[in-house]
Scaffold this active site. Structure first.
Site, PDB file in Angstrom:
ATOM      1  CE1 TYR A  37     -33.914 -32.510  19.858  1.00  0.00           C
ATOM      2  CE2 TYR A  37     -35.004 -30.585  20.771  1.00  0.00           C
ATOM      3  CZ  TYR A  37     -34.683 -31.929  20.842  1.00  0.00           C
ATOM      4  OH  TYR A  37     -35.164 -32.676  21.879  1.00  0.00           O
ATOM      5  CG  HIS A 193     -43.288 -32.799  16.676  1.00  0.00           C
ATOM      6  ND1 HIS A 193     -43.623 -32.841  15.345  1.00  0.00           N
ATOM      7  CD2 HIS A 193     -42.346 -33.780  16.851  1.00  0.00           C
ATOM      8  CE1 HIS A 193     -42.927 -33.790  14.742  1.00  0.00           C
ATOM      9  NE2 HIS A 193     -42.143 -34.375  15.623  1.00  0.00           N
ATOM     10  NE  ARG A 223     -35.426 -35.360  11.937  1.00  0.00           N
ATOM     11  CZ  ARG A 223     -35.628 -35.512  13.246  1.00  0.00           C
ATOM     12  NH1 ARG A 223     -36.525 -36.370  13.690  1.00  0.00           N
ATOM     13  NH2 ARG A 223     -34.946 -34.812  14.119  1.00  0.00           N
ATOM     14  CG  ASN A 225     -34.834 -38.092  17.446  1.00  0.00           C
ATOM     15  OD1 ASN A 225     -34.200 -37.080  17.715  1.00  0.00           O
ATOM     16  ND2 ASN A 225     -35.749 -38.600  18.261  1.00  0.00           N
ATOM     17  CD  GLU A 265     -36.878 -42.792  17.530  1.00  0.00           C
ATOM     18  OE1 GLU A 265     -37.512 -43.224  18.521  1.00  0.00           O
ATOM     19  OE2 GLU A 265     -37.137 -41.700  16.984  1.00  0.00           O
ATOM     20  CE1 TYR A 316     -39.690 -34.513  24.815  1.00  0.00           C
ATOM     21  CE2 TYR A 316     -37.848 -35.253  23.472  1.00  0.00           C
ATOM     22  CZ  TYR A 316     -39.208 -35.153  23.682  1.00  0.00           C
ATOM     23  OH  TYR A 316     -40.079 -35.694  22.780  1.00  0.00           O
ATOM     24  CE  LYS A 317     -31.960 -35.734  22.541  1.00  0.00           C
ATOM     25  NZ  LYS A 317     -32.577 -36.473  21.438  1.00  0.00           N
TER      26      LYS A 317
END
Ligand code: HEM
Lengths: 355, 200
Positions: A37, A193, A223, A225, A265, A316-317
């Protein structure tokens, strides 16, 4: 160029496919062989011709099928599009921004004719020709945000700005990476978040918020993601997770190339003129592993990124259980050669696979 | 009674403080169950407070009501449930004058819902205090069917509306005054671990 729109599905038989054109212009998100990140934001001022960054709102071959999928999701669950009462003006701002941008950027597909507040919008691919009064909700079949985002690819969060904070007070969310607008609506930047690991401690959200509060009208930012999705399923919502979660267990070494998709994204940020709200389009691009590896640089790099990704992020993903199988597959496309810096495919200069 | 110390958590999860008497002409205290003890502690700190206080209290099977009544608040209401009390809470908040001090005490579900009422009535956040007492039960929203299950004390639990087995997240919505519950066996249907008490 004229776009040939695909007739395809993002559910059931999953007939979604990327053409060679779509593969070459895929927004590959890794500019180096590892990922963590960061506050990865830059101006959204166009990009190379034909790339997904070129236009303000990219339209591609999946447009009509994505809009059909959105309509299906909304018919099942109208709560995917919500707007708190004070956000109607921001909805009109959004409608204006998209209609003006699309008609200027794609004059062969979209037209906007304005005579004072009397507007006529023509969306040729979708066969829509609508005359309405700007800022008069009774002249559209639904609210302005819902109206225009039923005709625009990608999810949309609309953020109200007050007290030096952003508040998620409206949105259209049908192609999300496992988060719920209905649950998050009304939250502030740090609250929505909250579930993200590591980034809070790294100070990323504090710095990102500061940047966003200062985004100016006419100077949008962007950006990328990314995450992973089994099958080209757009609606990976928590609402329907009890139905689609099981698909994650259907990967085999034989089908992984076709079934496993990298989900990227393209997130953009636009200041809206009347409401001073921030528009946050989240455009989802899917690509099958077997199509990524046709670009040798991307195949090498994706293997290294997935291999070295911190466990917290893979968890998390949502692909920690499938990571070993992914690595077996991707490892075949990594010959250990160095990769060129940057995200572009560099097909002319990067060597073919040496094994 | 000792207070439960919630472990540090994510940014959406509310944190609660300790009620303290504040200056002001009018005070509204809303509490359930052991939340009564926080009010008793408040009254002990400021003898003059109760004469300016309206207490709305939901005992939930506890027997603190008499002790609260003995404080001789200006107004005292004992409600059988939050749902039965909410109209009254709205009326009192709607009638409130500038400077009303609001004190919320008891379970997270009670505080979260009453907080929403106070905020939507225009009470500034700086005039609202909270203190958790008693049960660590959570008010949970099922992300799938949207139904709310009150007083959840185990993880996982069964959604009282759609019957799915849900795990308890710390992600919290102030608007819903609820935590999020998500299907626990979606990737392995039928494999539901035995429920464990929260924070055990
Ligand atoms: C104001 C616009 C933004 C909105 C509406 C938004 C919304 C979201 C949401 C809903 C999530 C999912 C959280 C969950 O698990 O429930 C998320 C994840 C995340 N967001 Fe944002 N976000 C915004 C801007 C940003 C910016 C500017 C950054 C810059 C660093 C950022 C970084 C992240 C990261 C790193 C994740 C985790 C993604 C992953 O690992 O897959 N967000 N965001």
């Amino acid at each position: 160029m004229t776009i040939q729109f695909n007739n395809e599905t993002f559910r059931d038989d999953y007939s979604f496919r990327n053409s060679d054109w779509a593969i070459k212009r895929f927004p590959f998100p890794f500019h180096e062989d590892s990922y963590m990140y960061s506050v990865n934001m830059e101006q959204h001022r166009g990009g190379p011709e034909g790339s997904v960054y070129e236009k303000r709102f990219d339209v591609d071959e999946h447009y009509l099928s994505e809009m059909r999928d959105r309509a299906l999701v909304l018919a099942d669950d109208p709560l995917r599009c919500q707007s708190l009462p004070h956000m109607t003006l921001a909805g009109w701002d959004t409608l204006e921004l998209i209609m003006v941008s699309k008609s200027e950027d794609y004059p062969d597909l979209f037209e906007l004719h304005r005579d004072g507040n009397r507007w006529r919008w023509v969306n040729k691919p979708m066969g829509i020709d609508q005359t309405f009064t700007f800022l008069d909700e009774t002249t559209l079949p639904c609210g302005p945000l819902e109206y225009i985002t039923r005709q625009t690819q990608g999810d949309f969060a609309v953020l109200d700005q007050r007290d030096e904070m952003l508040w998620m007070d409206a949105g259209m969310v049908t192609t999300q990476a496992d988060w719920s607008l209905d649950f998050d609506i009304g939250m502030n930047f740090f609250e929505w978040h909250a579930p993200v690991p590591l980034a809070h401690e790294m100070g990323i959200f504090k710095r990102a918020l500061k940047f966003l509060l200062n985004v100016q009208q006419g100077a949008p930012a962007r950006r990328l993601n990314w995450t992973m999705t089994v099958n080209p399923l757009l609606d990976t919502s928590p609402e329907n997770y009890h139905k689609w979660g099981i698909q994650k267990t259907t990967l085999t070494p034989e089908n992984i190339g076709a079934k496993q998709h990298l989900r990227v994204e393209l997130q953009t940020f636009f200041r809206l003129p009347r409401s001073n709200a921030l528009l946050f389009p989240i455009r989802c691009y899917l690509i099958a592993f077997q199509d990524i590896v046709t670009v040798p640089k991307w195949g090498r790099r994706l293997h290294r990124v997935v291999r070295d990704l911190p466990e917290e992020l893979a968890t998390y993903k949502g692909f920690i259980a499938n990571r070993p199988m992914m690595l077996d597959y991707l490892g075949q496309y990594d010959d250990g050669l160095p990769t060129s810096p940057g995200v572009w495919p560099d097909l002319g200069t990067e060597p073919p696979l040496q094994k | 009674m000792s207070k439960f110390q919630f472990p540090e958590s994510i940014a959406s999860r509310p944190v609660y403080g300790t009620l303290e008497p504040r200056p002001g002409k009018a005070h509204l205290m809303i509490a359930d169950a052991e939340g009564a003890e926080a009010i008793l502690d408040l009254a002990a700190q400021d003898a003059g407070l109760m004469a300016k206080t309206h207490i709305i209290y939901i005992p939930k099977g506890t027997d603190f009501a008499e002790a609260l009544r003995a404080l001789e608040p200006a107004q005292f209401y004992e409600g059988p449930s939050y749902a039965a009390s909410v109209q009254r809470i709205r009326k009192v908040l709607g009638d409130a004058h500038m400077g009303l001090q609001v004190y919320l005490a008891g379970t997270e579900g009670l505080m979260g819902q009453a907080m929403n009422e106070a905020v939507s009535a225009g009470i500034p956040a700086s005039a609202i205090q909270t203190e958790h007492r008693g049960s660590i039960a959570r008010r949970m929203q099922c992300v799938h069917c949207k139904g709310i299950t009150e007083d959840v004390t185990t993880d996982p639990f069964v959604c009282s509306h759609c019957g799915l087995n849900l795990f308890v997240r710390d992600h919290y919505s102030r608007r819903l005054a609820a935590f999020q519950g998500v299907c626990i066996d979606a990737e392995d249907p039928g494999n539901v671990p035995a429920p464990v008490e929260l924070y055990k």
